[in-house]
Enzyme design. Sequence first.
Site, PDB file in Angstrom:
ATOM      1  N   ARG A 197       1.578 -29.361  -6.288  1.00 18.49           N
ATOM      2  CA  ARG A 197       1.409 -29.881  -7.656  1.00 18.49           C
ATOM      3  C   ARG A 197       0.022 -30.452  -7.934  1.00 18.49           C
ATOM      4  NH1 ARG A 197       6.586 -33.015  -6.468  1.00 18.49           N
ATOM      5  NH2 ARG A 197       5.575 -32.646  -4.483  1.00 18.49           N
ATOM      6  N   ARG A 222      -9.981  -2.414   5.521  1.00 16.29           N
ATOM      7  CA  ARG A 222      -9.520  -2.349   6.915  1.00 16.29           C
ATOM      8  C   ARG A 222      -8.761  -1.046   7.170  1.00 16.29           C
ATOM      9  NH1 ARG A 222      -6.078  -7.893   7.382  1.00 16.29           N
ATOM     10  NH2 ARG A 222      -5.671  -7.382   5.213  1.00 16.29           N
ATOM     11  N   VAL A 279       3.416  14.430  -4.427  1.00 13.47           N
ATOM     12  CA  VAL A 279       3.026  15.597  -3.622  1.00 13.47           C
ATOM     13  C   VAL A 279       1.503  15.787  -3.606  1.00 13.47           C
ATOM     14  CG1 VAL A 279       5.229  16.827  -3.803  1.00 13.47           C
ATOM     15  CG2 VAL A 279       3.526  17.112  -5.615  1.00 13.47           C
ATOM     16  N   ASP A 295       0.808  -1.222   0.000  1.00  9.69           N
ATOM     17  CA  ASP A 295       0.000   0.000   0.000  1.00  9.69           C
ATOM     18  C   ASP A 295       0.845   1.278   0.000  1.00  9.69           C
ATOM     19  OD1 ASP A 295      -2.213  -1.679   0.172  1.00  9.69           O
ATOM     20  OD2 ASP A 295      -2.033  -1.748   2.349  1.00  9.69           O
ATOM     21  N   LYS A 345       1.955   2.165  -5.174  1.00 11.41           N
ATOM     22  CA  LYS A 345       2.641   1.655  -6.375  1.00 11.41           C
ATOM     23  C   LYS A 345       1.878   2.035  -7.634  1.00 11.41           C
ATOM     24  CE  LYS A 345       2.718  -2.594  -4.500  1.00 11.41           C
ATOM     25  NZ  LYS A 345       2.476  -2.333  -3.074  1.00 11.41           N
ATOM     26  N   ASP A 353       3.327  15.170   1.002  1.00 11.57           N
ATOM     27  CA  ASP A 353       2.358  16.235   1.323  1.00 11.57           C
ATOM     28  C   ASP A 353       1.585  15.901   2.597  1.00 11.57           C
ATOM     29  OD1 ASP A 353       1.447  14.124  -0.385  1.00 11.57           O
ATOM     30  OD2 ASP A 353      -0.487  15.151  -0.546  1.00 11.57           O
ATOM     31  N   LYS A 398       0.313   4.686  -8.492  1.00 11.96           N
ATOM     32  CA  LYS A 398       0.612   6.030  -9.001  1.00 11.96           C
ATOM     33  C   LYS A 398       1.891   6.030  -9.852  1.00 11.96           C
ATOM     34  CE  LYS A 398       1.617  10.705  -7.411  1.00 11.96           C
ATOM     35  NZ  LYS A 398       0.501  11.591  -7.704  1.00 11.96           N
ATOM     36  N   GLN A 439       2.129  -6.380  -3.436  1.00 13.18           N
ATOM     37  CA  GLN A 439       2.608  -6.530  -2.061  1.00 13.18           C
ATOM     38  C   GLN A 439       3.956  -5.804  -1.900  1.00 13.18           C
ATOM     39  OE1 GLN A 439       1.296  -9.741  -3.580  1.00 13.18           O
ATOM     40  NE2 GLN A 439      -0.579  -8.787  -2.901  1.00 13.18           N
ATOM     41  N   THR A 473      -5.885 -11.320   3.529  1.00 11.05           N
ATOM     42  CA  THR A 473      -6.940 -10.579   2.836  1.00 11.05           C
ATOM     43  C   THR A 473      -8.153 -11.480   2.565  1.00 11.05           C
ATOM     44  OG1 THR A 473      -5.973 -11.142   0.712  1.00 11.05           O
ATOM     45  CG2 THR A 473      -5.270  -9.059   1.693  1.00 11.05           C
ATOM     46  N   HIS A 483       3.186  10.538  -0.596  1.00  5.64           N
ATOM     47  CA  HIS A 483       2.559  11.127   0.595  1.00  5.64           C
ATOM     48  C   HIS A 483       3.465  12.071   1.380  1.00  5.64           C
ATOM     49  CE1 HIS A 483      -1.465   9.438   0.838  1.00  5.64           C
ATOM     50  NE2 HIS A 483      -1.000   8.265   0.463  1.00  5.64           N
ATOM     51  N   GLY A 498      -4.111  -4.358  -4.198  1.00  7.45           N
ATOM     52  CA  GLY A 498      -5.125  -3.339  -4.476  1.00  7.45           C
ATOM     53  C   GLY A 498      -4.429  -2.079  -4.935  1.00  7.45           C
ATOM     54  N   HIS A 499      -4.422  -1.832  -6.238  1.00  9.71           N
ATOM     55  CA  HIS A 499      -3.711  -0.674  -6.774  1.00  9.71           C
ATOM     56  C   HIS A 499      -4.708   0.318  -7.339  1.00  9.71           C
ATOM     57  CE1 HIS A 499      -0.092  -3.571  -7.328  1.00  9.71           C
ATOM     58  NE2 HIS A 499      -0.406  -3.358  -6.076  1.00  9.71           N
TER      59      HIS A 499
HETATM   60  P1  IMO Z   1      -0.705  -4.234  -2.343  1.00  6.29           P
HETATM   61  O1  IMO Z   1      -0.252  -4.800  -3.650  1.00  6.29           O
HETATM   62  C1  IMO Z   1      -0.847  -4.637   1.960  1.00  6.29           C
HETATM   63  C2  IMO Z   1      -0.934  -8.710   3.625  1.00  6.29           C
HETATM   64  C3  IMO Z   1      -2.194  -9.080   4.371  1.00  6.29           C
HETATM   65  C4  IMO Z   1      -1.622 -10.029   5.399  1.00  6.29           C
HETATM   66  C5  IMO Z   1      -0.553 -10.786   4.619  1.00  6.29           C
HETATM   67  C6  IMO Z   1      -1.010 -12.122   4.055  1.00  6.29           C
HETATM   68  O2  IMO Z   1      -1.989  -3.506  -2.367  1.00  6.29           O
HETATM   69  O3  IMO Z   1       0.395  -3.455  -1.685  1.00  6.29           O
HETATM   70  P2  IMO Z   1      -2.575 -12.764   1.993  1.00  6.29           P
HETATM   71  O4  IMO Z   1      -4.017 -12.457   1.724  1.00  6.29           O
HETATM   72  O5  IMO Z   1      -1.641 -12.256   0.950  1.00  6.29           O
HETATM   73  O6  IMO Z   1      -2.338 -14.204   2.308  1.00  6.29           O
HETATM   74  O7  IMO Z   1      -2.253 -11.968   3.350  1.00  6.29           O
HETATM   75  O8  IMO Z   1      -0.197  -9.921   3.541  1.00  6.29           O
HETATM   76  N1  IMO Z   1      -1.135  -8.212   2.245  1.00  6.29           N
HETATM   77  C7  IMO Z   1      -1.058  -6.905   1.885  1.00  6.29           C
HETATM   78  N2  IMO Z   1      -0.886  -5.795   2.621  1.00  6.29           N
HETATM   79  N3  IMO Z   1      -0.952  -4.527   0.629  1.00  6.29           N
HETATM   80  C8  IMO Z   1      -1.079  -5.630  -0.142  1.00  6.29           C
HETATM   81  O9  IMO Z   1      -1.017  -5.562  -1.465  1.00  6.29           O
HETATM   82  C9  IMO Z   1      -1.195  -6.892   0.482  1.00  6.29           C
HETATM   83  N4  IMO Z   1      -1.364  -8.156   0.046  1.00  6.29           N
HETATM   84  C10 IMO Z   1      -1.307  -8.947   1.127  1.00  6.29           C
HETATM   85  O10 IMO Z   1      -2.787  -7.950   4.961  1.00  6.29           O
HETATM   86  O11 IMO Z   1      -0.982  -9.320   6.418  1.00  6.29           O
HETATM   87 MG    MG Z   2      -3.242  -3.054  -0.763  1.00  4.03          MG
END
Ligand code: IMO
Ligand code: MG
Length: 422
Positions: free
Chosen positions: A143, A301, A412, A14, A17, A331, A19, A222, A129, A329, A41-42
Amino acid sequence: MNNINVVLGAFYGDEGKGKIIDYLSTDADYAVRFAGGDNAGHSIEVDGVRYAFHLLPSGILNEGCKAVIGNGVVINPRILFQEIASVLEHGHKVDNLYISDKAHVLFPYHVELDAALESQRGGHKIGTTKRGIGPAYCDKYERSGIRVSEFISDSFLERLKENVEKSNISLKDKGFEPLNYEEIAKEYGEYAKRIKPFVCDTTTLLHNALKENKKILCEGAQAALLDIDFGSYPYVTSSTTTIGGVFTGTGMAPKYLGEVIGVLKAYSSKVGEGPFPTELFDEIGSTIRELGHEYGVTTKRPRRIGWLDLVAINYSAMINGYTGFALNHLDTLGKLDEIKVCVGYEYKGEVSTDFHTEMDYLNEVKPIYKTFKGNFGDISHCRKFEDLPLDAQKYVEEIESFTGVKVKFIGVGASREEIIVR
Ligand code: IMO
Ligand code: MG
């Protein structure tokens, strides 16, 4: 030659990425996802419309850019087609989408098993998630997974039946309701037909592109500290989110590697359980959460908030070999009167800048902070580093001198234009 550029999360996800990917994909010929699934989640804003992508590479919105979902990704077709529908709804096309025949398909039993496993962990839950990511990668490595090539073949239903039956045994054992094979077969049988035109051997596609000197942008999902090997295990995701994942998740060779941009925020955030040495539990933390709209794109969350942790960022730079940072961030953080940044850990009375992922260590370390002046004022109009107030410049320079990595992009503001490029 060095035509593969990579964007990776430098902390716990989070970092914004989307942007930077959006900025860099304007001159990319290919935008590629190589790991993870719809746990990512982008969000990006294009022409006033806000898109939240979980599976599709964000580059899909750029005309002339081919969007590739590589073999390292686990794909839930239900989510994929929801996303495709939203892209089409806004007048964009998806005939530039290519899906690897070797990617694995994520089914409803993976999602159900994810929930079942979390409930079984009780006090030791990971805080996933709940998108079924762990169970889907388990099937891959055990496998017994169903790859896209099999999903679109005649043997699909037979394999699906075996897997639903196997999963139902586990679900019942964990006190969860078994799933209905016929229902899944009907829904996913439809997806199998619809996905077929997008499927190809993306490894050959990308190799041919590299031979033709095309530019490739790999979109990390991630982040470093969520990596299955290098993250704070077991509070990690189930894939290789660091630089190695680019190669195993696409089949491209490292000799083509160009820029590796690590994305971080001027403060820290984390979702899910696990250690977070610089976490803020006070009012400052909630202020940053509100100012930065720190709520999950995938799970909604509220995110845990803390000061920037340069010890952790330095570790992530060591593994990924960043050629530059994108800092988002600034700013948001600049609205505070006073800013802290972690420049060391105290462990059993000794101070060091070493990062170890062992739980005993991370749970016990005390961050050592350096304090900076805030109140940067409105910096959203700044387009050059020199336009930033001196206090903001000092903060950025601290990141550079601590890590030895240049901050090449500075966010910014939220919109596409609100960025400083150095
Ligand atoms: P982006 O790409 C933030 C975290 C989950 C949890 C751990 C395992 O938006 O940055 P999972 O569902 O992958 O088995 O969860 O990883 N997690 C993320 N935290 N941004 C993400 O993706 C995440 N993808 C998984 O919150 O702690
Ligand atoms: Mg995310």
